[in-house]
Design a protein around this motif. Structure first.
Motif, short mmCIF file in Angstrom:
data_model
loop_
_atom_site.label_atom_id
_atom_site.label_comp_id
_atom_site.label_asym_id
_atom_site.label_seq_id
_atom_site.Cartn_x
_atom_site.Cartn_y
_atom_site.Cartn_z
N LEU A 23 -13.06 0.73 -4.47
CA LEU A 23 -12.77 1.24 -5.80
C LEU A 23 -11.42 1.97 -5.80
CD1 LEU A 23 -13.76 1.75 -8.73
CD2 LEU A 23 -14.81 3.86 -7.85
N TYR A 24 -11.20 2.81 -4.80
CA TYR A 24 -9.96 3.58 -4.76
C TYR A 24 -8.76 2.70 -4.41
CZ TYR A 24 -12.77 7.71 -5.47
OH TYR A 24 -13.62 8.65 -6.01
N ASP A 26 -8.55 -0.28 -5.58
CA ASP A 26 -8.31 -0.85 -6.90
C ASP A 26 -7.52 0.13 -7.77
OD1 ASP A 26 -8.62 -3.06 -8.66
OD2 ASP A 26 -10.34 -2.11 -9.63
N PHE A 27 -7.88 1.40 -7.72
CA PHE A 27 -7.14 2.43 -8.46
C PHE A 27 -5.70 2.51 -7.97
CE2 PHE A 27 -10.98 5.39 -9.58
CZ PHE A 27 -11.58 4.36 -10.27
N SER A 28 -5.53 2.46 -6.65
CA SER A 28 -4.19 2.51 -6.06
C SER A 28 -3.36 1.33 -6.56
CB SER A 28 -4.29 2.49 -4.53
OG SER A 28 -3.02 2.48 -3.94
N ASN A 29 -3.96 0.17 -6.57
CA ASN A 29 -3.28 -1.02 -7.05
C ASN A 29 -2.88 -0.88 -8.52
OD1 ASN A 29 -2.37 -3.79 -6.71
ND2 ASN A 29 -4.12 -4.34 -8.00
N TYR A 30 -3.77 -0.32 -9.32
CA TYR A 30 -3.47 -0.09 -10.74
C TYR A 30 -2.20 0.75 -10.88
CZ TYR A 30 -3.60 2.13 -15.31
OH TYR A 30 -3.24 2.62 -16.54
N ALA A 40 -0.55 6.03 -6.68
CA ALA A 40 -1.02 4.94 -5.82
C ALA A 40 -1.28 5.47 -4.40
CB ALA A 40 0.00 3.80 -5.80
N ASN A 41 -0.37 6.29 -3.90
CA ASN A 41 -0.53 6.88 -2.57
C ASN A 41 -1.79 7.76 -2.52
OD1 ASN A 41 0.40 7.81 0.15
ND2 ASN A 41 0.52 9.75 -0.94
N TRP A 42 -1.98 8.57 -3.56
CA TRP A 42 -3.12 9.49 -3.59
C TRP A 42 -4.42 8.71 -3.47
CZ3 TRP A 42 -7.51 11.29 -5.99
CH2 TRP A 42 -7.84 12.61 -5.74
N TYR A 43 -4.54 7.62 -4.23
CA TYR A 43 -5.78 6.84 -4.18
C TYR A 43 -5.87 5.97 -2.92
CZ TYR A 43 -7.61 8.46 -8.57
OH TYR A 43 -8.15 9.26 -9.54
N TYR A 44 -4.75 5.56 -2.37
CA TYR A 44 -4.77 4.83 -1.10
C TYR A 44 -5.34 5.73 -0.01
CZ TYR A 44 -3.23 2.03 2.84
OH TYR A 44 -3.21 1.28 3.99
N ILE A 45 -4.94 6.98 -0.01
CA ILE A 45 -5.47 7.93 0.97
C ILE A 45 -6.96 8.19 0.70
CG2 ILE A 45 -5.35 10.34 1.74
CD1 ILE A 45 -2.27 9.99 1.62
N GLN A 46 -7.33 8.26 -0.58
CA GLN A 46 -8.74 8.40 -0.91
C GLN A 46 -9.55 7.25 -0.31
OE1 GLN A 46 -9.05 11.79 -1.84
NE2 GLN A 46 -10.80 10.83 -2.80
N MET A 84 -5.53 7.89 -17.62
CA MET A 84 -6.61 8.87 -17.72
C MET A 84 -7.97 8.23 -17.49
SD MET A 84 -7.25 12.03 -17.90
CE MET A 84 -5.94 12.94 -18.67
N ASP A 85 -8.16 6.99 -17.93
CA ASP A 85 -9.42 6.28 -17.66
C ASP A 85 -9.66 6.18 -16.16
OD1 ASP A 85 -9.96 5.89 -20.35
OD2 ASP A 85 -9.31 3.80 -20.36
N VAL A 86 -8.61 5.90 -15.41
CA VAL A 86 -8.73 5.79 -13.96
C VAL A 86 -9.14 7.14 -13.37
CG1 VAL A 86 -7.51 5.29 -11.81
CG2 VAL A 86 -7.07 3.89 -13.84
N LEU A 87 -8.46 8.20 -13.78
CA LEU A 87 -8.76 9.52 -13.24
C LEU A 87 -10.18 9.95 -13.57
CD1 LEU A 87 -5.41 11.40 -13.99
CD2 LEU A 87 -6.04 10.06 -11.98
#
Length: 170
Positions: A23-24, A26-30, A40-46, A84-87
């Motif tokens: 999921l994260y 996918d968020f990073s890719n978004y 993208a980096n924040w969610y890649y690390i997540q 914001m939907d992603v967050l």
């Protein structure tokens, strides 16, 4: 030997943590596609953190002579139509994971499995941090997201995040 229900819940949680990593990613890719490399980096690390959470559970089961059962990982199904939907989806997902950890803890408590409860203490604390981080990100986006300069600064702040593997000793 672990209680059967506790063992099953821990096995299921491995899959849930790996789904979280997907999921994260996918968020990073978004965010990468949006040109927000910091987000993208924040969610890649997540995603890296979630993968490591799965591996901690994996190792715990193995160290307790329990069979690990790996299931298929579902494709992320969140509608990523706005930043914001992603967050908000991230926060909702962390709240869901917290409920799963709490369910495992309750089952361990009921089984008087104190070793697993002690193991899960780290996850309980980690979920508190995960929810706080997700809430903070939403608050910052609400404050700064509509201003391009502020969004640039927030994106730069998130780009500076580095990965630190968990130090939980099994």
């Amino acid at each position: 030997m672990l209680n059967k229900k506790v063992s099953e819940l821990l096995n299921d949680q491995i899959n849930k943590e790996l789904y979280s990593a997907y999921l994260y990613l996918d968020f990073s890719n978004y965010f990468e596609q949006r040109g927000l490399d910091g987000f993208a980096n924040w969610y890649y690390i997540q995603a890296q953190e979630e993968r490591d959470h799965a591996m901690l559970l994996y190792r715990y089961l193995q160290n307790n002579n329990e069979k690990v059962t790996l299931d298929a990982i579902a494709k992320p199904d969140k509608d990523l139509s706005s930043d914001m939907d992603v967050l908000k989806a991230g926060l909702a997902h962390e709240e869901y994971v917290t409920s799963l950890i709490n369910d495992i803890y309750a089952a361990a408590y009921e089984a008087k499995d104190f070793r697993t409860m002690q193991f899960l203490d780290w996850f309980v604390k980690e979920q508190g941090e995960e929810e706080t981080n997700a809430n903070d990100l939403i608050s910052k986006m609400e404050l700064f997201g509509s201003d391009p300069k502020s969004l640039y600064m927030l994106n730069s702040e998130l780009a500076a995040r580095v990965y630190s593997a968990p130090s939980l000793v099994l």
